[in-house]
Design a protein around this motif. Structure first.
Motif, short mmCIF file in Angstrom:
data_model
loop_
_atom_site.label_atom_id
_atom_site.label_comp_id
_atom_site.label_asym_id
_atom_site.label_seq_id
_atom_site.Cartn_x
_atom_site.Cartn_y
_atom_site.Cartn_z
N MET A 175 0.84 -1.20 0.00
CA MET A 175 0.00 0.00 0.00
C MET A 175 0.88 1.25 0.00
O MET A 175 1.74 1.40 0.87
CB MET A 175 -0.90 -0.03 1.25
N ILE A 176 0.69 2.08 -0.97
CA ILE A 176 1.47 3.33 -1.03
C ILE A 176 0.49 4.51 -1.09
O ILE A 176 -0.48 4.48 -1.87
CB ILE A 176 2.35 3.38 -2.31
N PHE B 72 1.90 3.00 8.85
CA PHE B 72 2.76 2.90 7.67
C PHE B 72 4.07 3.67 7.91
O PHE B 72 4.14 4.53 8.78
CB PHE B 72 2.07 3.52 6.45
N LYS B 73 5.06 3.34 7.10
CA LYS B 73 6.32 4.09 7.16
C LYS B 73 6.13 5.44 6.47
O LYS B 73 5.39 5.55 5.49
CB LYS B 73 7.42 3.29 6.46
N TYR B 74 6.82 6.45 6.99
CA TYR B 74 6.70 7.79 6.41
C TYR B 74 8.04 8.25 5.84
O TYR B 74 9.07 8.09 6.49
CB TYR B 74 6.23 8.78 7.49
N LEU B 75 8.01 8.80 4.64
CA LEU B 75 9.24 9.40 4.08
C LEU B 75 8.94 10.81 3.57
O LEU B 75 8.09 11.01 2.71
CB LEU B 75 9.79 8.56 2.92
N ASP B 76 9.69 11.77 4.14
CA ASP B 76 9.64 13.17 3.70
C ASP B 76 10.70 13.30 2.60
O ASP B 76 11.89 13.42 2.88
CB ASP B 76 9.98 14.04 4.92
N THR B 77 10.27 13.23 1.34
CA THR B 77 11.28 13.22 0.25
C THR B 77 11.92 14.60 0.07
O THR B 77 13.03 14.70 -0.43
CB THR B 77 10.68 12.75 -1.09
N GLY B 78 11.23 15.66 0.52
CA GLY B 78 11.83 17.00 0.45
C GLY B 78 13.10 17.05 1.29
O GLY B 78 14.05 17.78 0.95
N ALA B 79 13.12 16.27 2.38
CA ALA B 79 14.30 16.26 3.26
C ALA B 79 15.53 15.74 2.52
O ALA B 79 16.66 16.13 2.83
CB ALA B 79 14.03 15.42 4.51
N LEU B 80 15.31 14.86 1.53
CA LEU B 80 16.44 14.35 0.75
C LEU B 80 17.06 15.48 -0.08
O LEU B 80 18.28 15.64 -0.13
CB LEU B 80 15.99 13.22 -0.19
N GLN C 137 13.96 6.24 -2.71
CA GLN C 137 12.54 6.54 -2.47
C GLN C 137 11.67 5.33 -2.82
O GLN C 137 10.74 4.99 -2.10
CB GLN C 137 12.11 7.75 -3.30
N ARG C 138 12.01 4.67 -3.93
CA ARG C 138 11.20 3.51 -4.35
C ARG C 138 11.37 2.33 -3.40
O ARG C 138 10.45 1.55 -3.19
CB ARG C 138 11.54 3.12 -5.79
N GLU C 139 12.57 2.19 -2.82
CA GLU C 139 12.80 1.14 -1.81
C GLU C 139 11.91 1.38 -0.60
O GLU C 139 11.25 0.46 -0.11
CB GLU C 139 14.27 1.14 -1.36
N VAL C 140 11.90 2.62 -0.11
CA VAL C 140 11.06 2.94 1.06
C VAL C 140 9.59 2.68 0.75
O VAL C 140 8.84 2.18 1.59
CB VAL C 140 11.28 4.40 1.52
N VAL D 253 3.87 6.02 3.31
CA VAL D 253 3.35 7.31 2.88
C VAL D 253 4.55 8.16 2.49
O VAL D 253 5.46 8.36 3.29
CB VAL D 253 2.59 8.03 4.02
N LEU D 254 4.60 8.61 1.25
CA LEU D 254 5.71 9.46 0.80
C LEU D 254 5.15 10.82 0.46
O LEU D 254 4.12 10.92 -0.23
CB LEU D 254 6.37 8.87 -0.46
N ASP D 255 5.80 11.87 0.94
CA ASP D 255 5.34 13.19 0.52
C ASP D 255 6.43 13.92 -0.24
O ASP D 255 7.62 13.71 0.01
CB ASP D 255 4.77 14.00 1.69
N GLY D 256 6.00 14.73 -1.21
CA GLY D 256 6.97 15.46 -2.03
C GLY D 256 6.29 16.25 -3.13
O GLY D 256 5.24 16.88 -2.91
N ARG D 257 6.91 16.26 -4.30
CA ARG D 257 6.36 17.02 -5.43
C ARG D 257 5.98 16.10 -6.60
O ARG D 257 5.14 16.44 -7.40
CB ARG D 257 7.41 18.02 -5.96
N ASP D 258 6.67 14.95 -6.69
CA ASP D 258 6.52 14.09 -7.88
C ASP D 258 6.26 12.65 -7.49
O ASP D 258 6.58 11.74 -8.24
CB ASP D 258 7.80 14.16 -8.71
#
Ligand code: DC
Length: 208
Positions: free
Chosen positions: A1-2, A26-34, A98-101, A109-114
């Motif tokens: 589930m994404i 769920f796991k959370y990733l703030d992709t902006g932080a990258l 990002q795709r691994e996470v 749950v991934l947040d970002g722009r794309d």
């Protein structure tokens, strides 16, 4: 589930995405932080974020930045992040992680722009979180003022408009709502109301 959560700066998507991840376990990733970490690494080394080779090198060494470093949230780091984010080689270098996470079980749950357009185009739930520029600038201004940073509202608003323009007009993965994303306008919503609206969308797309 994404669950993909995209949107412009200070739309409230980070807080919202984190709360969604907590609620569903769920796991959370703030992709902006990258992207911020790439920007910060360059600034720490007195390197120009506009230099594409140095930006790529920083992206390859992004793990050198401690994710809890408070300088990640600084405005100048955000501006450097927005510059390096326009570099396709930087974006490619950050994509696999990002795709691994996103494969995390039972979900991520991934947040970002794309996220809904490029990183996880097949995500079963996509949210595009936005709010008026003035409301977003006010939120960012309050956040910076609470941290004791001396900024004016007009400067914050003008920075935010510059950042929006850069994020939306860049050639590589510009900020855009995926066709199948649900639009969530938080202009008149506080975080609890935004969370409720998001959960209604998620539960309707994914009952049980
Ligand atoms: O969400 P943020 O303000 O922390 O993001 C910082 C910058 O990184 C933003 O200007 C655009 C860029 N970014 C991106 O291009 N793609 C992402 N998935 C996340 C952030």
């Amino acid at each position: 589930m994404i669950i993909a959560v995209d949107g412009p700066v200070a739309a409230g998507k980070g807080t919202l995405a984190r709360r969604i991840a907590d609620k569903y376990g769920f796991k959370y990733l703030d992709t902006g932080a990258l992207y911020r970490a790439v920007g910060l690494l360059l600034l720490q080394n007195n390197q120009d974020p506009n230099n594409p080779d140095l930006a790529l090198l920083a992206a390859q060494n992004v793990s050198k930045i401690d994710p809890s470093n408070p300088a990640l949230r600084d405005e100048k780091t955000g501006n450097a992040a927005s510059i390096v984010a326009a570099n396709q080689r930087v974006r490619t270098a950050l994509l696999e992680y990002q795709r691994e996470v996103a494969k995390h079980k039972p979900g991520a749950v991934l947040d970002g722009r794309d996220i809904g357009t490029v990183v996880c185009p097949d995500a079963p739930v996509k949210l595009f979180v936005t709010a008026s520029a003035e409301v977003r600038a006010q939120r960012r201004f309050d956040e910076l003022a609470a941290k004791g940073q001396e900024v004016t509202f007009d400067d914050v608003l003008s920075d935010l408009r510059d950042r929006d323009a850069r994020d939306q007009t860049r050639k590589s993965a510009p900020l855009a709502k995926a066709d199948d994303a649900h639009l969530l306008d938080t202009t008149k919503l506080d975080i609890e109301a935004a969370l409720e609206a998001a959960c209604q969308i998620i539960d309707a797309d994914f009952p049980g």
